[in-house]
Design a protein around this motif. Sequence first.
Motif, PDB file in Angstrom:
ATOM      1  N   GLY A   1      56.447  43.728  96.064  1.00 48.37           N
ATOM      2  CA  GLY A   1      56.983  44.101  94.939  1.00 48.37           C
ATOM      3  C   GLY A   1      58.128  45.378  95.145  1.00 48.37           C
ATOM      4  N   ASN A   2      58.245  46.185  94.014  1.00 53.34           N
ATOM      5  CA  ASN A   2      58.976  47.254  94.216  1.00 53.34           C
ATOM      6  C   ASN A   2      58.747  48.585  94.800  1.00 53.34           C
ATOM      7  N   GLN A   3      57.500  48.864  95.229  1.00 47.82           N
ATOM      8  CA  GLN A   3      57.051  49.922  95.984  1.00 47.82           C
ATOM      9  C   GLN A   3      57.124  49.739  97.599  1.00 47.82           C
ATOM     10  N   PRO A   4      57.273  51.115  98.186  1.00 50.98           N
ATOM     11  CA  PRO A   4      57.454  51.189  99.753  1.00 50.98           C
ATOM     12  C   PRO A   4      55.851  50.515 100.018  1.00 50.98           C
ATOM     13  N   PRO A   5      55.713  50.202 101.392  1.00 55.03           N
ATOM     14  CA  PRO A   5      54.424  49.740 101.985  1.00 55.03           C
ATOM     15  C   PRO A   5      53.247  50.695 101.556  1.00 55.03           C
ATOM     16  N   SER A   6      51.964  49.851 101.875  1.00 54.16           N
ATOM     17  CA  SER A   6      50.811  50.820 101.669  1.00 54.16           C
ATOM     18  C   SER A   6      50.257  51.617 102.402  1.00 54.16           C
ATOM     19  N   PHE A   7      49.790  52.956 102.194  1.00 56.26           N
ATOM     20  CA  PHE A   7      49.268  54.035 103.038  1.00 56.26           C
ATOM     21  C   PHE A   7      47.848  53.925 103.354  1.00 56.26           C
ATOM     22  N   GLY A   8      47.131  52.773 102.902  1.00 58.26           N
ATOM     23  CA  GLY A   8      45.815  52.430 103.168  1.00 58.26           C
ATOM     24  C   GLY A   8      45.301  52.246 101.915  1.00 58.26           C
ATOM     25  N   ASP A   9      43.764  51.882 102.073  1.00 57.29           N
ATOM     26  CA  ASP A   9      42.769  51.739 100.917  1.00 57.29           C
ATOM     27  C   ASP A   9      41.483  52.323 100.923  1.00 57.29           C
ATOM     28  N   LEU A  10      41.191  53.529 100.500  1.00 61.52           N
ATOM     29  CA  LEU A  10      40.008  54.005 100.805  1.00 61.52           C
ATOM     30  C   LEU A  10      38.876  53.185 100.229  1.00 61.52           C
ATOM     31  N   LYS A  11      39.043  52.197  99.369  1.00 57.45           N
ATOM     32  CA  LYS A  11      37.925  51.601  98.771  1.00 57.45           C
ATOM     33  C   LYS A  11      37.863  50.260  99.307  1.00 57.45           C
TER      34      LYS A  11
END
Length: 509
Positions: free
Chosen positions: A115-125
């Motif tokens: 999408g429009n956002q930069p890549p993920s920084f991780g997902d704590l869940k």
Amino acid sequence: MKSETLQDSGADLALFRRRHPWLTAIVSFVAMCVVVFFCLEWRAEQRWQRYAAEARVRGVKLMLTDFAQPEIPDEQNFAALPMMRKISGDAGGNGPFYLPQAKDAGADDLVFPKGNQPPSFGDLKRGPNIDLAIWQDYFHQTGFLAEKSADPARDVLQALEHFAPELREWSEWRTRPECRFPLDLTKGIDLRLPYRTSFVEAGKVLTLRMRAHLVSGDSPAAYSDFQDALQAYRLLLAEPSLISGLVRTSILHTLLDGVGDGLQNQLWGPEELDRVQSDLSSIRLMDDWRFALASERASFNTTVESWLNTSFRERGRTIAENFGFVVRPDDSTVLIFQLCPRGVFRDGQLRMNRYLDELLARIDTRSQTLDIDGPTPSFTNGPVDTSERLHYFLFFMSVGICRKAESRLIFSQTILDEARLACALERFRVKHGAYPETLAELPPEIIAAVPIDPYSHAPYRYQRAGSTSFRLYGVGENRTDDGGQIAPGVADRKQLDAVWPYAPLPSVP
């Protein structure tokens, strides 16, 4: 002896009542309603004033101005740095650590992975790691990186040199430990804090650099990044309002993602790992939560007082806009709220303050625990009739954010506890060559006390998986042990257990 004039007036009034009984009844009813209305208004005002006086005796800060702090010299104030002064005075535009998003249209559009956002920084869940290869592609597309190499970590570090001047200025927190922005505390919910986004962005950039340093094998540099990122959380600790508290937890979540990523891949050096655990143990989330609630009360009260001291029309328009009833309220909508009695505002204000008292009573800052079963009679989960919801509309429109924020806080405390435990478990493995069979085997020199799951009021669930991995989790909001499994494809809010997602992967025989 009565004068003839008074006698004539009395006779005329009696004659009028006999001749116009219905009109007399209507006038009498209206007069009675006016008297009752003003009596109810007076009683509502008295109820609030009695509560306010009693609260002040208890030391409660009822207004935002009660949170005013003394000025500090510029040379000690992080907020006095040129970069901070700029973002404090500019509510629009991009911050110093802004990561570009995709363009809306045109031949030069950036094509990002998701999408429009930069890549993920991780997902704590759910636990997907920070993927440096995706970040490498991102930075190449944004122009931060001229050419890609076979080493994503090195390329990410090179791309982040784009922020080198800002990062050098940020590091001055070591000589400027306090941060105090100029705030107009009379504005209540209209208080604007434009710099909060920049602190979130700084935490993300520093966490990404920490991850890249870990992959590059430079644990000391990664720990320096960790300290810089943690300071983004600490520098905002004196910022009043519940929203500021949520911003702080967001910064903390990003940092814990990066820490966990390094733990999962066993990239932290022993000395830095010891320091990371110590720094995480120094975070007192329950103190932060108490401050956030207390300042939210003050913001709420400041706002209500400002509404009651403005014109009827301005009050109606402001309420309609602030509570999201309509984007551009028309005259009829404004009229509804400007005719709303003061007593309704006072009763809603009183109920909200009592509810916040109940939430605050659940917090034990000495033991850093929260009694989630503590009573909150001002709010029940049962059905609410329409008349109550209308009379206390101010309360019901405001209470939701407190309940959501408390849920988020408990998750933050859970994941912080699990991060500390994961650090202790890794230190145990480094020393003994394998993870312990139980959490009780962790000695005091590795962790002073095993934290308690706020939902189960018992130690977190822990299971060793061979000698190379483990499962660590809390029971979550349903208070049921569902096995500590992360359900793929299931939304965050529907995950059953609060699982630490960064346990090392089991070794393959």
